[in-house]
Design a protein around this motif. Sequence first.
Motif, PDB file in Angstrom:
ATOM      1  N   VAL A   1      -9.038   8.669  14.082  1.00 59.75           N
ATOM      2  CA  VAL A   1      -8.553   7.110  14.084  1.00 59.75           C
ATOM      3  C   VAL A   1      -9.818   6.844  14.886  1.00 59.75           C
ATOM      4  O   VAL A   1      -9.831   5.127  15.116  1.00 59.75           O
ATOM      5  CB  VAL A   1      -6.868   6.605  13.756  1.00 59.75           C
ATOM      6  N   VAL A   2      -9.698   7.300  16.587  1.00 58.35           N
ATOM      7  CA  VAL A   2      -9.766   7.113  17.225  1.00 58.35           C
ATOM      8  C   VAL A   2     -11.501   6.938  17.134  1.00 58.35           C
ATOM      9  O   VAL A   2     -12.428   5.626  17.415  1.00 58.35           O
ATOM     10  CB  VAL A   2     -10.256   8.177  18.596  1.00 58.35           C
ATOM     11  N   ALA A   3     -11.863   7.663  16.767  1.00 60.95           N
ATOM     12  CA  ALA A   3     -13.344   7.396  16.116  1.00 60.95           C
ATOM     13  C   ALA A   3     -14.021   6.404  15.528  1.00 60.95           C
ATOM     14  O   ALA A   3     -14.626   5.272  15.688  1.00 60.95           O
ATOM     15  CB  ALA A   3     -13.824   9.067  15.338  1.00 60.95           C
ATOM     16  N   VAL A   4     -12.886   6.020  14.438  1.00 59.81           N
ATOM     17  CA  VAL A   4     -12.904   4.928  13.778  1.00 59.81           C
ATOM     18  C   VAL A   4     -12.907   3.661  14.881  1.00 59.81           C
ATOM     19  O   VAL A   4     -14.067   2.849  14.433  1.00 59.81           O
ATOM     20  CB  VAL A   4     -12.152   4.789  12.101  1.00 59.81           C
TER      21      VAL A   4
ATOM     22  N   SER B   1     -15.790  -0.906  17.221  1.00 64.05           N
ATOM     23  CA  SER B   1     -15.395  -2.055  18.532  1.00 64.05           C
ATOM     24  C   SER B   1     -16.471  -2.394  18.525  1.00 64.05           C
ATOM     25  O   SER B   1     -17.309  -3.310  18.807  1.00 64.05           O
ATOM     26  CB  SER B   1     -14.354  -1.257  19.677  1.00 64.05           C
ATOM     27  N   LEU B   2     -17.549  -1.033  18.248  1.00 68.81           N
ATOM     28  CA  LEU B   2     -19.154  -1.213  18.513  1.00 68.81           C
ATOM     29  C   LEU B   2     -19.828  -1.713  17.660  1.00 68.81           C
ATOM     30  O   LEU B   2     -20.965  -2.898  18.101  1.00 68.81           O
ATOM     31  CB  LEU B   2     -20.098  -0.154  19.227  1.00 68.81           C
ATOM     32  N   ILE B   3     -19.731  -2.237  16.699  1.00 72.36           N
ATOM     33  CA  ILE B   3     -20.156  -2.861  15.889  1.00 72.36           C
ATOM     34  C   ILE B   3     -19.537  -4.463  16.059  1.00 72.36           C
ATOM     35  O   ILE B   3     -20.446  -5.533  16.126  1.00 72.36           O
ATOM     36  CB  ILE B   3     -19.971  -2.582  14.339  1.00 72.36           C
ATOM     37  N   LEU B   4     -18.439  -4.430  15.901  1.00 72.70           N
ATOM     38  CA  LEU B   4     -18.109  -5.933  16.319  1.00 72.70           C
ATOM     39  C   LEU B   4     -18.310  -6.828  18.007  1.00 72.70           C
ATOM     40  O   LEU B   4     -19.277  -8.158  18.008  1.00 72.70           O
ATOM     41  CB  LEU B   4     -16.693  -5.947  16.832  1.00 72.70           C
ATOM     42  N   TRP B   5     -18.352  -5.564  18.740  1.00 71.00           N
ATOM     43  CA  TRP B   5     -19.193  -5.811  20.725  1.00 71.00           C
ATOM     44  C   TRP B   5     -20.513  -6.616  19.862  1.00 71.00           C
ATOM     45  O   TRP B   5     -21.609  -7.531  20.393  1.00 71.00           O
ATOM     46  CB  TRP B   5     -19.017  -4.840  21.429  1.00 71.00           C
ATOM     47  N   GLY B   6     -21.455  -5.486  19.196  1.00 72.10           N
ATOM     48  CA  GLY B   6     -23.408  -5.685  18.699  1.00 72.10           C
ATOM     49  C   GLY B   6     -22.819  -7.420  18.099  1.00 72.10           C
ATOM     50  O   GLY B   6     -23.725  -7.631  18.066  1.00 72.10           O
TER      51      GLY B   6
END
Length: 122
Positions: free
Chosen positions: A95-98, A103-108
């Motif tokens: 869950v933490v990894a997902v 969050s990285l995808i949405l930040w990008g």
Amino acid sequence: MSVAIEGKQFRLDWLKWLVAALILGGAIYANMYYDDQSVLYRALGMIVAVAVAGFIAAQTAKGAALISLGIGARTELRKVVWPTKQERNQTTLIVVAVILLMSLILWGIDSLLSWGAAQIMG
């Protein structure tokens, strides 16, 4: 309702609820009236009053249904298969990894859209 509750006769339920409410109301009033007494004695008095009122309320149809519901919930809770410590830890890490990946995808995506909006607006 269960068969045991349906078969039992409940008379004067309104009176039992009234007595239970009066006991609780009296306990609350006594707790305020004797505010100069020790908190321990007032807490013990409240516990006794709640227990007596609960016993009286349990003698009503709705009280018996509530007790039956509690017993059924406890039975169902015992049927639950809880995960082991290793399963819990692995699931938490997944869950933490997902969450980190999303969050990285949405930040990008946010950065890309912000850059595009800045290019359009000047």
